[in-house]
Write a protein that holds these residues in place. Structure first.
Motif, short mmCIF file in Angstrom:
data_model
loop_
_atom_site.label_atom_id
_atom_site.label_comp_id
_atom_site.label_asym_id
_atom_site.label_seq_id
_atom_site.Cartn_x
_atom_site.Cartn_y
_atom_site.Cartn_z
N VAL A 256 1.20 -1.34 0.30
CA VAL A 256 -0.03 0.11 0.08
C VAL A 256 0.85 1.08 -0.56
N ILE A 257 1.81 0.77 -0.07
CA ILE A 257 2.21 2.85 -0.34
C ILE A 257 2.86 2.75 -0.99
N ALA A 258 2.68 3.97 -1.87
CA ALA A 258 2.85 4.94 -2.95
C ALA A 258 3.67 5.90 -3.00
N ASP A 259 4.68 6.59 -1.78
CA ASP A 259 5.67 7.39 -2.16
C ASP A 259 6.52 6.82 -0.50
N ALA A 260 8.02 7.10 -0.71
CA ALA A 260 9.05 7.14 0.88
C ALA A 260 9.64 7.95 0.56
N GLN A 261 10.48 8.94 1.33
CA GLN A 261 11.23 9.76 1.51
C GLN A 261 12.24 9.37 2.77
N ALA A 262 13.61 9.23 2.47
CA ALA A 262 14.88 9.76 2.87
C ALA A 262 14.83 11.32 3.35
N THR A 263 15.17 11.45 4.91
CA THR A 263 15.60 12.87 5.28
C THR A 263 16.18 12.32 7.18
N ILE A 264 15.87 13.64 7.33
CA ILE A 264 16.64 13.57 8.56
C ILE A 264 16.00 14.20 9.55
N ASP A 265 15.13 13.44 10.60
CA ASP A 265 14.44 14.36 11.73
C ASP A 265 14.95 15.69 12.60
N VAL A 273 12.74 7.08 7.33
CA VAL A 273 12.04 7.38 6.16
C VAL A 273 10.07 7.42 6.02
N ASN A 274 9.83 8.43 6.06
CA ASN A 274 8.93 9.58 6.33
C ASN A 274 8.35 7.92 4.90
N MET A 275 6.62 7.08 4.34
CA MET A 275 6.17 6.86 4.06
C MET A 275 4.76 7.03 3.67
N GLN A 276 3.96 7.23 2.66
CA GLN A 276 2.13 7.48 2.53
C GLN A 276 2.26 6.82 2.10
N SER A 317 -4.04 10.31 7.93
CA SER A 317 -3.83 10.74 6.75
C SER A 317 -3.18 9.57 5.98
N GLY A 318 -2.45 8.11 6.54
CA GLY A 318 -2.13 7.35 5.64
C GLY A 318 -0.57 7.47 5.45
N SER A 319 -0.27 8.34 6.54
CA SER A 319 1.60 8.67 6.89
C SER A 319 1.73 7.63 7.91
N LEU A 338 11.42 0.19 -1.19
CA LEU A 338 10.45 0.56 -1.01
C LEU A 338 9.54 0.81 -1.87
N LYS A 339 9.86 2.16 -2.86
CA LYS A 339 9.69 2.58 -4.02
C LYS A 339 9.49 1.59 -5.11
#
Length: 527
Positions: A256-265, A273-276, A317-319, A338-339
């Motif tokens: 169900v993962i549509a997008d993933a983004q690696a970042t610094i908290d 990795v934030n997932m949507q 929100s599905g996050s 993941l993508k």
């Protein structure tokens, strides 16, 4: 193994034997497995399909699934490699269940291996309540204590705090009485959480304990013990792994993962990795979080838990997010897999070869020699046939090659044999435009026009033919790049860059030379 229904020890043994034989045989795994089960007088319907199906139908169906899994694995690996940014990778199927992957210009080999092997099976599983988990742990501990009571070699070196009932026991006595808790020590003795920690050196021993038949009998079928993905250190420098008890059935999977983004908290400065999720996943995630407020949900990847936060409130929100990565590079690698999606089956590297600089340099040297020879032959022909105008064509051709190399260098592209082939083809196409222009100028001079008028008319009359032929070839390159892969894409990209550079050289650079010569009154000889 995941396709089998109720796999027992016989099936697992036969599957292991079949996998070992498949490594050295051209026969596919399904045929080997079916043959070995038939040798033991076991019907395939015991583990696959329905009882009404005969073995031939089941084998045919499994072979189709095997072929489909390999095909999907190739596509997923290609997507991962493309997102990773490898120049001109080659990914091919070999035999029934093997894939050959060639990655030129890879600097971090271990990172590339993780990229290829990681199944990326993302699952969201609920942790069991502390009381239930502690009860299961106690049962496992009692069964192990009884089973290992005659094992004089059992010893566990543990420096974690003992519970109050065993405070006066020596470490060896504690290990004999509590073999499970000697290796897996509870973090919170008050029972608020049932998380346990296991020393890195004790991890394999604990796994062997948990896989013993008598232990499996006391662990419910709907739960399992799972380790944390990353170790954490203690003051004495030893590494520990967290141990959790989770439901076997996932509440949600990575499909169900549509997008993933690696970042610094920004709050913790840790890589995450934030997932949507897509709409279906967001709706299901809202239901799961809404009905399990106050419980802990583990985020698992390839069978290991990365994080197990407590659900504070319903999340519509599905996050979601994954934490626990060592650095941002590892987070970006996780983002890529993941993508690209999860592999349909585990991938093992059975053979690995590294082509050293000497072998690679030999191939490149041969290609460059071919390029120089082709350029030299064309240059000699142009000077011989078109005289002074041929010299101009040779210079513009050199300018074209320089432009191609400069653009490739600007994008840090890896120069491979298909790319060199594209450059050689560009040399021929580039000089072809000059030939069309020169022949048109000769025709105009033959009609009695002045040199300036002949040059103007020659360029004007030849433009449509040159542009049409190059633009159709350019579109062919676009199609090759879009639907091709690996070396085909490298060839197409070099060809498209060469077409643009050769058009500019023939229509602009060559025209500038002719205009300067006409303005200065130089005699123009086109053969």
């Amino acid at each position: 193994e995941r396709l089998a229904k109720d796999p027992d020890q016989v099936y697992k043994l036969v599957l292991k034997e079949s996998e070992e034989e498949a490594k050295v045989s051209d026969e596919n795994l399904v045929s080997i497995l079916a043959r070995k089960l038939q040798e033991r007088n076991v019907r395939l319907s015991r583990y696959f399909g329905s009882i009404r199906e005969d073995d031939a139908d089941i084998v045919s169906n499994l072979q189709e699934q095997e072929a489909d899994a390999v095909t999907r694995a190739i596509e997923i690996i290609r997507n991962r490699v493309d997102q990773y940014g490898v120049s001109e990778p080659s990914i091919q199927k070999q035999g029934a269940r093997r894939i050959i992957v060639e990655l030129p210009g890879i600097a971090k080999e271990e990172e590339a291996k993780r990229l290829l092997q990681g199944s990326a099976l993302l699952e969201f599983k609920l942790l069991r309540e502390p009381d239930f988990t502690f009860q299961i742990m106690t049962q496992v501990n009692n069964v192990l204590a009884k089973s290992l009571s005659n094992d004089s070699t059992l010893f566990a070196d543990s420096t974690l705090a003992n519970d109050t009932t065993n405070a006066n026991l020596s470490e060896e006595e504690f290990a004999k009485k509590n073999p499970f808790f000697a290796l897996a020590r509870l973090v919170d003795q008050q029972g608020r959480t049932a998380d346990a920690v296991v020393k890195d050196k004790d991890k394999q021993r604990l796994l062997s304990y948990l896989n013993r038949p008598e232990v499996l009998n006391v662990i419910p079928d709907n739960v399992e013990f799972v380790f944390g993905a990353k170790p954490f250190g203690s003051q004495d420098g030893e590494d520990f792994y967290s141990l959790y008890l989770v439901n076997k059935a996932p509440e949600l999977t990575g499909g169900v993962i549509a997008d993933a983004q690696a970042t610094i908290d920004p709050n913790t400065t840790e890589p995450v990795v934030n997932m949507q999720m897509n709409s279906d996943g967001a709706r299901e995630w809202a239901r799961i979080t809404g009905s399990n407020v106050g419980k802990r949900c583990a985020v698992m990847l390839d069978g290991y838990i990365y994080t197990a936060p407590t659900i504070q409130e319903k999340i519509p929100s599905g996050s979601s997010r994954i934490s626990g990565m060592a650095d941002l590079n590892e987070a970006k690698l996780l983002e890529i897999v993941l993508k690209a999606g999860a592999l349909p089956a585990p991938v093992d590297i059975i053979e690995e070869r590294t082509v050293g600089p000497s072998l690679g340099q030999d191939s490149i040297s041969q290609g460059l020699n071919s390029t120089l020879i082709s350029y030299f032959l064309i240059a000699v022909f142009m000077i011989f046939y078109y005289k002074k105008a041929g010299t101009i064509a040779d210079f513009t051709l050199f300018f074209t090659i320089t432009c191609i190399m400069g653009i490739l260098a600007g994008f840090n592209a890896t120069l491979t044999m298909p790319g060199i082939a594209g450059i050689i083809l560009t040399i021929g196409m580039g000089v072809d435009a000059n030939v069309i222009i020169y022949e048109r100028i000769r025709e105009e001079i033959a009609t009695g026009k002045t040199i300036k008028a002949a040059v103007d008319s020659g360029f004007a009359q030849s433009f449509s033919a040159i542009f049409d032929s190059n633009i159709t070839t350019f579109f062919t390159g676009v199609i090759l790049y879009q639907f091709g892969s690996g070396p085909i894409q490298g060839f197409a990209l070099t060809l498209m860059i060469g077409i643009v550079a050769s058009l500019f050289s023939a229509l602009v650079v060559t025209r500038v030379f002719f205009d300067i010569m006409v303005a200065k009154g130089y005699k123009i000889n086109v053969g």
